[in-house]
Scaffold this motif. Structure first.
Motif, PDB file in Angstrom:
ATOM      1  N   ALA A 127       0.938   8.418   1.184  1.00 32.59           N
ATOM      2  CA  ALA A 127       1.335   7.416   2.180  1.00 32.59           C
ATOM      3  C   ALA A 127       1.333   6.024   1.562  1.00 32.59           C
ATOM      4  N   HIS A 128       0.321   5.733   0.758  1.00 37.55           N
ATOM      5  CA  HIS A 128       0.225   4.420   0.111  1.00 37.55           C
ATOM      6  C   HIS A 128       1.402   4.187  -0.823  1.00 37.55           C
ATOM      7  N   LYS A 129       1.709   5.179  -1.657  1.00 36.74           N
ATOM      8  CA  LYS A 129       2.812   5.037  -2.611  1.00 36.74           C
ATOM      9  C   LYS A 129       4.148   4.878  -1.890  1.00 36.74           C
ATOM     10  N   PHE A 130       4.333   5.607  -0.802  1.00 39.61           N
ATOM     11  CA  PHE A 130       5.586   5.526  -0.054  1.00 39.61           C
ATOM     12  C   PHE A 130       5.801   4.128   0.515  1.00 39.61           C
ATOM     13  N   LEU A 131       4.757   3.551   1.114  1.00 36.81           N
ATOM     14  CA  LEU A 131       4.897   2.211   1.683  1.00 36.81           C
ATOM     15  C   LEU A 131       5.087   1.165   0.586  1.00 36.81           C
ATOM     16  N   MET A 132       4.430   1.340  -0.554  1.00 34.62           N
ATOM     17  CA  MET A 132       4.654   0.429  -1.681  1.00 34.62           C
ATOM     18  C   MET A 132       6.112   0.509  -2.133  1.00 34.62           C
ATOM     19  N   PHE A 133       6.639   1.722  -2.209  1.00 32.84           N
ATOM     20  CA  PHE A 133       8.037   1.923  -2.600  1.00 32.84           C
ATOM     21  C   PHE A 133       8.985   1.242  -1.617  1.00 32.84           C
ATOM     22  N   CYS A 134       8.727   1.407  -0.302  1.00 31.71           N
ATOM     23  CA  CYS A 134       9.582   0.783   0.715  1.00 31.71           C
ATOM     24  C   CYS A 134       9.527  -0.740   0.609  1.00 31.71           C
ATOM     25  N   GLY A 135       8.340  -1.281   0.367  1.00 33.77           N
ATOM     26  CA  GLY A 135       8.200  -2.726   0.237  1.00 33.77           C
ATOM     27  C   GLY A 135       8.904  -3.281  -0.974  1.00 33.77           C
ATOM     28  N   GLU A 136       8.887  -2.506  -2.071  1.00 37.18           N
ATOM     29  CA  GLU A 136       9.573  -2.939  -3.294  1.00 37.18           C
ATOM     30  C   GLU A 136      11.076  -3.040  -3.092  1.00 37.18           C
ATOM     31  N   LEU A 137      11.617  -2.210  -2.192  1.00 38.14           N
ATOM     32  CA  LEU A 137      13.057  -2.288  -1.889  1.00 38.14           C
ATOM     33  C   LEU A 137      13.423  -3.622  -1.247  1.00 38.14           C
ATOM     34  N   PHE A 138      12.453  -4.253  -0.593  1.00 36.75           N
ATOM     35  CA  PHE A 138      12.664  -5.570   0.014  1.00 36.75           C
ATOM     36  C   PHE A 138      12.223  -6.710  -0.920  1.00 36.75           C
ATOM     37  N   HIS A 139      11.864  -6.345  -2.154  1.00 38.74           N
ATOM     38  CA  HIS A 139      11.469  -7.330  -3.173  1.00 38.74           C
ATOM     39  C   HIS A 139      10.268  -8.166  -2.716  1.00 38.74           C
ATOM     40  N   ILE A 140       9.328  -7.524  -2.034  1.00 43.36           N
ATOM     41  CA  ILE A 140       8.108  -8.204  -1.608  1.00 43.36           C
ATOM     42  C   ILE A 140       7.181  -8.319  -2.823  1.00 43.36           C
ATOM     43  N   PRO A 141       6.688  -9.501  -3.117  1.00 43.10           N
ATOM     44  CA  PRO A 141       5.791  -9.667  -4.273  1.00 43.10           C
ATOM     45  C   PRO A 141       4.592  -8.713  -4.198  1.00 43.10           C
ATOM     46  N   THR A 142       4.226  -8.140  -5.326  1.00 37.29           N
ATOM     47  CA  THR A 142       3.199  -7.098  -5.364  1.00 37.29           C
ATOM     48  C   THR A 142       1.878  -7.491  -4.711  1.00 37.29           C
ATOM     49  N   PRO A 143       1.313  -8.673  -4.992  1.00 33.47           N
ATOM     50  CA  PRO A 143       0.036  -9.021  -4.344  1.00 33.47           C
ATOM     51  C   PRO A 143       0.126  -9.041  -2.823  1.00 33.47           C
TER      52      PRO A 143
END
Length: 309
Positions: free
Chosen positions: A95-111
């Protein structure tokens, strides 16, 4: 003046001469939980796909957050979230990896994204399952993860297509509680056919059938539109039977339902019915346990409106 999050004008979707959506005019207030009701095949999913830019309307216009929603255009879609009726996941991901992946598609800064994912997992009650593979999740857990995914980009409007239709009672309650907690934080456009859920959490509701609006208003105003009321009387079985014989020919009664110790009367004039019933009960010294007026439910209104078409 009411600020609108979603507005459509004369929206039409035609499939080879069949109008799945027909002159639909929606006005969704900002911050509302808006119930979008209709029987299967009424045009709900087609409408949602147009509202989210995934399907091109045949005619008419759509505005979301004051901006035109155009088929295939990305800009406004960055400010919305969408959960389809059958969401897709990568079952091998956590679940954590999936949400990180979805957020990266929106170019949300990692921190920022890490903190947001942690917060969303807590919001949807999946913190303890964050490191588990999605393939091991129940349907309810997947729906909760889907809601978290719709919120990953901090949208101002989210569209949910039948988010609880395939869930068991416990899973449905969990998802409905999450949606209810979004009230005032984000506009929720909530498509469903489960009337009790709509009645519980929605500010406004629209009922459609065959792609057309049948009714649109607040829950309270829609209930007040009903021109009939039910009166429920409870006593012992013999008393209920005797009372039935005394009043069954009265003109103001349109239906009598007897269920052992409970009589339910549907009446067309509530004031006349109450006066007459009290008179009969008093003059015949009838002992009753309870007499109450039952307010119409959203289900009562829904069935009446849909049957009129």
């Amino acid at each position: 003046m009411m600020t609108l999050a979603v507005m459509t004008n004369d929206l039409v979707k035609d499939f080879n001469g069949i109008k799945a959506v027909n002159q639909l005019n929606l006005r969704v207030p900002e911050g509302a939980i808006y119930g979008f009701l209709g029987p299967n095949g009424s045009g709900k999913t087609t409408t949602l796909k147009m509202l989210t830019g995934m399907t091109q309307p045949t005619s008419g216009t759509i505005e979301v957050l004051g901006e035109p929603m155009l088929f295939g255009k990305q800009k406004i879609q960055d400010n919305i979230g969408f959960l389809p009726d059958v969401p897709g996941f990568y079952d091998w991901m956590t679940a954590h990896k999936f949400l990180m992946f979805c957020g990266e598609l929106f170019h949300i800064p990692t921190p920022i994204l890490k903190d947001r994912v942690k917060s969303l997992l807590k919001t949807v009650g999946l913190s303890k399952s964050a490191k588990k593979k999605i393939g091991t999740f129940s349907r309810g857990m997947k729906q909760r993860l889907g809601i978290a995914q719709t919120l990953i980009n901090e949208p101002k409007v989210i569209f949910l297509d039948e988010p609880v239709s395939a869930l068991d009672p416990q899973g449905r309650k969990e998802v409905i509680d999450i949606i209810q907690n979004l009230k005032g934080k984000v506009t929720v456009f909530f498509s469903t056919h489960i009337l009790s859920d709509v009645e519980r959490i929605c500010d406004r509701v629209v009922i459609i059938n065959e792609g057309m609006i049948l009714l649109e208003d607040t829950i309270e105003n829609i209930k007040a539109m009903s021109d009939t009321r039910d009166i429920e009387i409870e006593s012992d079985n013999a008393t209920i039977q005797a009372l039935n014989e005394m009043i069954k020919e009265e003109r103001f009664i349109t239906n009598i339902d007897l269920n052992h110790q409970i009589m339910t009367l549907t009446v067309d004039d509530l004031d006349v019915a109450r006066l007459h019933l009290n008179k009969v009960i008093h003059e015949n010294k009838i002992m009753i346990k309870k007499m109450m007026i039952k307010e119409p439910t959203l289900e009562d209104i829904y069935m009446k409106v849909v049957k009129q078409i």
